[in-house]
Design an enzyme around this catalytic site. Structure first.
Site, PDB file in Angstrom:
ATOM      1  N   HIS A 167       0.846  -1.202   0.000  1.00 49.68           N
ATOM      2  CA  HIS A 167       0.000   0.000   0.000  1.00 49.68           C
ATOM      3  C   HIS A 167       0.883   1.255   0.000  1.00 49.68           C
ATOM      4  O   HIS A 167       0.388   2.360   0.191  1.00 49.68           O
ATOM      5  CB  HIS A 167      -0.912   0.022   1.231  1.00 49.68           C
ATOM      6  CG  HIS A 167      -1.950  -1.057   1.239  1.00 49.68           C
ATOM      7  ND1 HIS A 167      -2.741  -1.347   0.143  1.00 49.68           N
ATOM      8  CD2 HIS A 167      -2.341  -1.917   2.212  1.00 49.68           C
ATOM      9  CE1 HIS A 167      -3.571  -2.343   0.451  1.00 49.68           C
ATOM     10  NE2 HIS A 167      -3.339  -2.701   1.695  1.00 49.68           N
ATOM     11  N   LYS A 219     -19.641  -6.303  -0.389  1.00 51.59           N
ATOM     12  CA  LYS A 219     -20.615  -6.252  -1.474  1.00 51.59           C
ATOM     13  C   LYS A 219     -19.940  -6.347  -2.837  1.00 51.59           C
ATOM     14  O   LYS A 219     -20.448  -6.950  -3.764  1.00 51.59           O
ATOM     15  CB  LYS A 219     -21.337  -4.913  -1.397  1.00 51.59           C
ATOM     16  CG  LYS A 219     -22.745  -4.963  -0.887  1.00 51.59           C
ATOM     17  CD  LYS A 219     -23.330  -3.568  -1.017  1.00 51.59           C
ATOM     18  CE  LYS A 219     -24.797  -3.546  -0.745  1.00 51.59           C
ATOM     19  NZ  LYS A 219     -25.312  -2.172  -0.757  1.00 51.59           N
TER      20      LYS A 219
HETATM   21  P1  A3P Z   1     -16.794  -3.317  -0.662  1.00 50.70           P
HETATM   22  O1  A3P Z   1     -16.497  -3.022   0.772  1.00 50.70           O
HETATM   23  O2  A3P Z   1     -17.239  -2.118  -1.432  1.00 50.70           O
HETATM   24  O3  A3P Z   1     -17.718  -4.449  -0.838  1.00 50.70           O
HETATM   25  P2  A3P Z   1      -9.427  -4.650  -0.648  1.00 50.70           P
HETATM   26  O4  A3P Z   1      -9.339  -6.026  -1.192  1.00 50.70           O
HETATM   27  O5  A3P Z   1      -8.506  -3.691  -1.322  1.00 50.70           O
HETATM   28  O6  A3P Z   1      -9.326  -4.655   0.835  1.00 50.70           O
HETATM   29  O7  A3P Z   1     -10.862  -4.116  -1.038  1.00 50.70           O
HETATM   30  C1  A3P Z   1     -12.021  -4.672  -0.468  1.00 50.70           C
HETATM   31  C2  A3P Z   1     -13.183  -4.384  -1.408  1.00 50.70           C
HETATM   32  O8  A3P Z   1     -13.080  -5.252  -2.544  1.00 50.70           O
HETATM   33  C3  A3P Z   1     -14.501  -4.672  -0.734  1.00 50.70           C
HETATM   34  O9  A3P Z   1     -15.429  -3.773  -1.337  1.00 50.70           O
HETATM   35  C4  A3P Z   1     -14.750  -6.113  -1.148  1.00 50.70           C
HETATM   36  O10 A3P Z   1     -16.092  -6.512  -1.063  1.00 50.70           O
HETATM   37  C5  A3P Z   1     -14.243  -6.089  -2.591  1.00 50.70           C
HETATM   38  N1  A3P Z   1     -13.842  -7.425  -3.057  1.00 50.70           N
HETATM   39  C6  A3P Z   1     -13.170  -8.387  -2.380  1.00 50.70           C
HETATM   40  N2  A3P Z   1     -13.012  -9.465  -3.139  1.00 50.70           N
HETATM   41  C7  A3P Z   1     -13.594  -9.208  -4.331  1.00 50.70           C
HETATM   42  C8  A3P Z   1     -13.771  -9.966  -5.519  1.00 50.70           C
HETATM   43  N3  A3P Z   1     -13.328 -11.213  -5.619  1.00 50.70           N
HETATM   44  N4  A3P Z   1     -14.422  -9.389  -6.544  1.00 50.70           N
HETATM   45  C9  A3P Z   1     -14.888  -8.115  -6.460  1.00 50.70           C
HETATM   46  N5  A3P Z   1     -14.759  -7.352  -5.350  1.00 50.70           N
HETATM   47  C10 A3P Z   1     -14.120  -7.889  -4.288  1.00 50.70           C
END
Ligand code: A3P
Length: 298
Positions: free
Chosen positions: A113, A265
């Site tokens: 990050h 979501k």
């Molecule tokens: P939301 O909170 O809007 O649902 P990160 O992986 O960078 O921590 O980001 C998390 C976000 O990505 C969350 O968004 C999560 O639901 C979404 N996310 C995680 N896995 C995913 C997948 N396989 N496909 C699409 N979105 C995904």
């Protein structure tokens, strides 16, 4: 160092980016000790921008090249993507500048990050491939807020998080500097930095996963395409599939956070259900101003 206090503790500004003390120590260890290989791949993002998805896709793209027997469990079925692709400054380098990296086979895949300029320091003489995923700031805010409620184990007010994000003082922020650092990196050398957008991954998943495969040097063959390999990878890495796996339902990460918190979501535009028109407007104005002249549009 300049500091700022939020509900999770003090943040410190180092090389124009805010970090909690632990992570900052990890950044310093990384700067001191990381020895890049030119085959390394680094998946970079601002938190909550689609890191988990990008990790899963990258793992699946490389895994398909291996000769696996049909009885072998796919690593994504037994591990959370974060357990396979560690975050450099939070996982590997958190406590040491000389972690044991022998378990990684080539290409080594890491994530971060850190903004581009900090990441680049140890990569100067050995540049490697970097994939950046960015996401609409308003959806990032909502996703961060849900995540923060899990971290604090209670429902907290979104307002302070909104204010600090707008002031640019959240963990790894300012978010616009983060995004712009990689955007510029990609403009400078598109062979080194691939710039992906969560929204495009959602709206045209096939095209985006093919783009990723190509950048990573493992494009789909015609035969694979005919066999539906792209769709299979997308299905394997879908939020629905990953979040339903036992490891992701019951497992926890190094910070004792449930892996389930990384799957919510996964929609574009969920901010409409959470932000007031005033909040939306304020973020839009800031982002418009910050991205002005960069060529980056949302
Ligand atoms: P939301 O909170 O809007 O649902 P990160 O992986 O960078 O921590 O980001 C998390 C976000 O990505 C969350 O968004 C999560 O639901 C979404 N996310 C995680 N896995 C995913 C997948 N396989 N496909 C699409 N979105 C995904």
């Amino acid at each position: 160092l300049p500091s700022y206090k939020d509900s999770l503790g003090n943040l410190y500004n180092y090389r124009e980016c805010w970090y909690y003390p632990n992570t900052l120590q990890g950044v310093l260890n990384f700067e001191r000790g990381f020895e890049p290989q030119k085959t390394d791949i680094i998946l970079a993002s601002y938190p909550k921008s689609g890191t988990t998805w990008l990790k899963a896709l990258t793992i699946a793209l490389f895994e398909r090249l291996k000769n696996r027997s049909s009885d072998d469990l796919h690593p994504l079925q037994s591990h959370n993507p974060h357990g396979i692709v560690p975050v450099l400054e939070i996982g590997l380098y958190l406590k040491t500048s000389t972690p044991d990296l022998t378990r990684f086979s080539t290409p080594r895949v890491f994530s971060t990050h850190m903004p581009f300029h900090t990441l680049q320091l140890p990569l100067k003489d050995t540049p490697c491939k970097i994939v950046y995923v960015c996401r609409n700031v308003k959806d990032v805010l909502v996703s961060l807020w849900y995540f923060k409620c899990v971290q604090l184990q209670k429902k907290v007010d979104m307002e302070p998080l909104f204010e600090s994000l707008c002031e640019g003082v959240g963990s790894c922020g300012p978010i616009w500097e983060h995004v712009l650092s990689y955007w510029r990196g990609c403009l400078e050398d598109p062979k080194q930095v691939l710039f992906m957008r969560y929204e495009e991954m959602k709206s045209e998943p096939c095209a985006q996963v093919k783009r990723l495969a190509e950048f990573l040097g493992c494009p789909f063959t015609e035969e694979e395409e005919e066999e539906g390999s792209v769709d299979k990878i997308l299905e394997l890495c879908s939020l629905r599939n990953l979040s339903g796996l036992e490891i992701n339902k019951s497992g926890k990460n190094l910070n004792n956070l449930p892996y389930s918190a990384f799957f919510r979501k996964g929609e574009v535009g969920d901010f409409k259900n959470h932000l007031t028109p005033e909040m939306e407007n304020k973020i839009d104005m800031i982002i418009q101003e910050k991205y002005k002249g960069s060529g980056l549009k949302f």
